[in-house]
Design a protein around this motif. Structure first.
Motif, mmCIF file in Angstrom:
data_model
loop_
_atom_site.group_PDB
_atom_site.id
_atom_site.type_symbol
_atom_site.label_atom_id
_atom_site.label_comp_id
_atom_site.label_asym_id
_atom_site.label_seq_id
_atom_site.Cartn_x
_atom_site.Cartn_y
_atom_site.Cartn_z
ATOM 1 N N THR A 58 0.848 -1.177 0.000
ATOM 2 C CA THR A 58 0.000 0.000 0.000
ATOM 3 C C THR A 58 0.891 1.236 0.000
ATOM 4 O O THR A 58 1.798 1.334 0.831
ATOM 5 C CB THR A 58 -0.892 0.019 1.267
ATOM 6 N N ASN A 59 0.645 2.159 -0.909
ATOM 7 C CA ASN A 59 1.406 3.407 -0.985
ATOM 8 C C ASN A 59 0.620 4.520 -0.319
ATOM 9 O O ASN A 59 -0.519 4.790 -0.696
ATOM 10 C CB ASN A 59 1.686 3.789 -2.438
ATOM 11 N N ILE A 60 1.245 5.171 0.661
ATOM 12 C CA ILE A 60 0.621 6.291 1.360
ATOM 13 C C ILE A 60 1.487 7.526 1.115
ATOM 14 O O ILE A 60 2.684 7.512 1.430
ATOM 15 C CB ILE A 60 0.536 6.037 2.888
ATOM 16 N N PRO A 61 0.913 8.597 0.568
ATOM 17 C CA PRO A 61 1.696 9.821 0.378
ATOM 18 C C PRO A 61 2.174 10.378 1.727
ATOM 19 O O PRO A 61 1.421 10.370 2.711
ATOM 20 C CB PRO A 61 0.713 10.790 -0.273
ATOM 21 N N LEU A 62 3.398 10.843 1.765
ATOM 22 C CA LEU A 62 3.962 11.363 3.014
ATOM 23 C C LEU A 62 3.193 12.578 3.522
ATOM 24 O O LEU A 62 3.128 12.804 4.737
ATOM 25 C CB LEU A 62 5.437 11.716 2.820
ATOM 26 N N HIS A 63 2.564 13.349 2.615
ATOM 27 C CA HIS A 63 1.824 14.529 3.072
ATOM 28 C C HIS A 63 0.579 14.155 3.876
ATOM 29 O O HIS A 63 0.000 15.005 4.541
ATOM 30 C CB HIS A 63 1.452 15.451 1.902
ATOM 31 N N ARG A 64 0.177 12.888 3.852
ATOM 32 C CA ARG A 64 -0.982 12.466 4.643
ATOM 33 C C ARG A 64 -0.615 12.099 6.080
ATOM 34 O O ARG A 64 -1.493 11.879 6.911
ATOM 35 C CB ARG A 64 -1.683 11.289 3.982
ATOM 36 N N ILE A 65 0.684 12.008 6.377
ATOM 37 C CA ILE A 65 1.102 11.736 7.756
ATOM 38 C C ILE A 65 0.826 12.981 8.586
ATOM 39 O O ILE A 65 1.263 14.078 8.241
ATOM 40 C CB ILE A 65 2.592 11.349 7.828
ATOM 41 N N LYS A 66 0.086 12.802 9.659
ATOM 42 C CA LYS A 66 -0.303 13.935 10.505
ATOM 43 C C LYS A 66 0.485 14.000 11.797
ATOM 44 O O LYS A 66 0.663 15.078 12.362
ATOM 45 C CB LYS A 66 -1.805 13.887 10.815
ATOM 46 N N LYS A 67 0.917 12.842 12.316
ATOM 47 C CA LYS A 67 1.740 12.870 13.522
ATOM 48 C C LYS A 67 2.514 11.577 13.690
ATOM 49 O O LYS A 67 2.184 10.553 13.090
ATOM 50 C CB LYS A 67 0.932 13.188 14.771
ATOM 51 N N VAL A 68 3.565 11.672 14.519
ATOM 52 C CA VAL A 68 4.403 10.526 14.855
ATOM 53 C C VAL A 68 4.526 10.519 16.369
ATOM 54 O O VAL A 68 4.758 11.568 16.987
ATOM 55 C CB VAL A 68 5.809 10.652 14.202
ATOM 56 N N ALA A 69 4.363 9.350 16.957
ATOM 57 C CA ALA A 69 4.468 9.215 18.410
ATOM 58 C C ALA A 69 5.550 8.201 18.766
ATOM 59 O O ALA A 69 5.744 7.216 18.060
ATOM 60 C CB ALA A 69 3.135 8.771 18.995
ATOM 61 N N LYS A 70 6.254 8.497 19.838
ATOM 62 C CA LYS A 70 7.250 7.570 20.386
ATOM 63 C C LYS A 70 6.786 7.205 21.790
ATOM 64 O O LYS A 70 6.626 8.086 22.644
ATOM 65 C CB LYS A 70 8.625 8.228 20.442
ATOM 66 N N ASN A 71 6.545 5.920 22.006
ATOM 67 C CA ASN A 71 6.036 5.453 23.302
ATOM 68 C C ASN A 71 4.819 6.264 23.749
ATOM 69 O O ASN A 71 4.728 6.712 24.891
ATOM 70 C CB ASN A 71 7.148 5.488 24.363
#
Length: 78
Positions: A58-71
């Motif tokens: 599945t290809n997801i455009p990077l501009h659709r990433i809204k947040k990244v969480a660590k732990n």
């Protein structure tokens, strides 16, 4: 703010980071909601897309990433 592609590459290649600690949240146009996936589901980055390792890629455009969480703590958000 750090570009998302730089952050994703840092998580993958920086020996001080553990990719299993990270979750990616992206906006799904069909479900009209944020989808949470573990970083380890990313098979590779290709141009401006992240390729997920599902039954079929599945290809997801990077501009659709809204947040990244660590732990469960948000470390990047747009």
């Amino acid at each position: 703010m750090q570009p998302i592609k730089d952050l994703l590459n840092k998580i993958k290649w920086d020996k001080r980071e553990n990719p299993q600690d990270y979750a990616i949240f992206y906006f799904d146009r069909i479900e009209k909601d944020l989808i949470k996936i573990p970083y380890t589901k990313i098979k590779r980055l290709e141009g401006t897309f992240m390729v997920l390792d599902n039954e079929e890629e599945t290809n997801i455009p990077l501009h659709r990433i809204k947040k990244v969480a660590k732990n469960n703590v948000v470390v990047w958000e747009r």
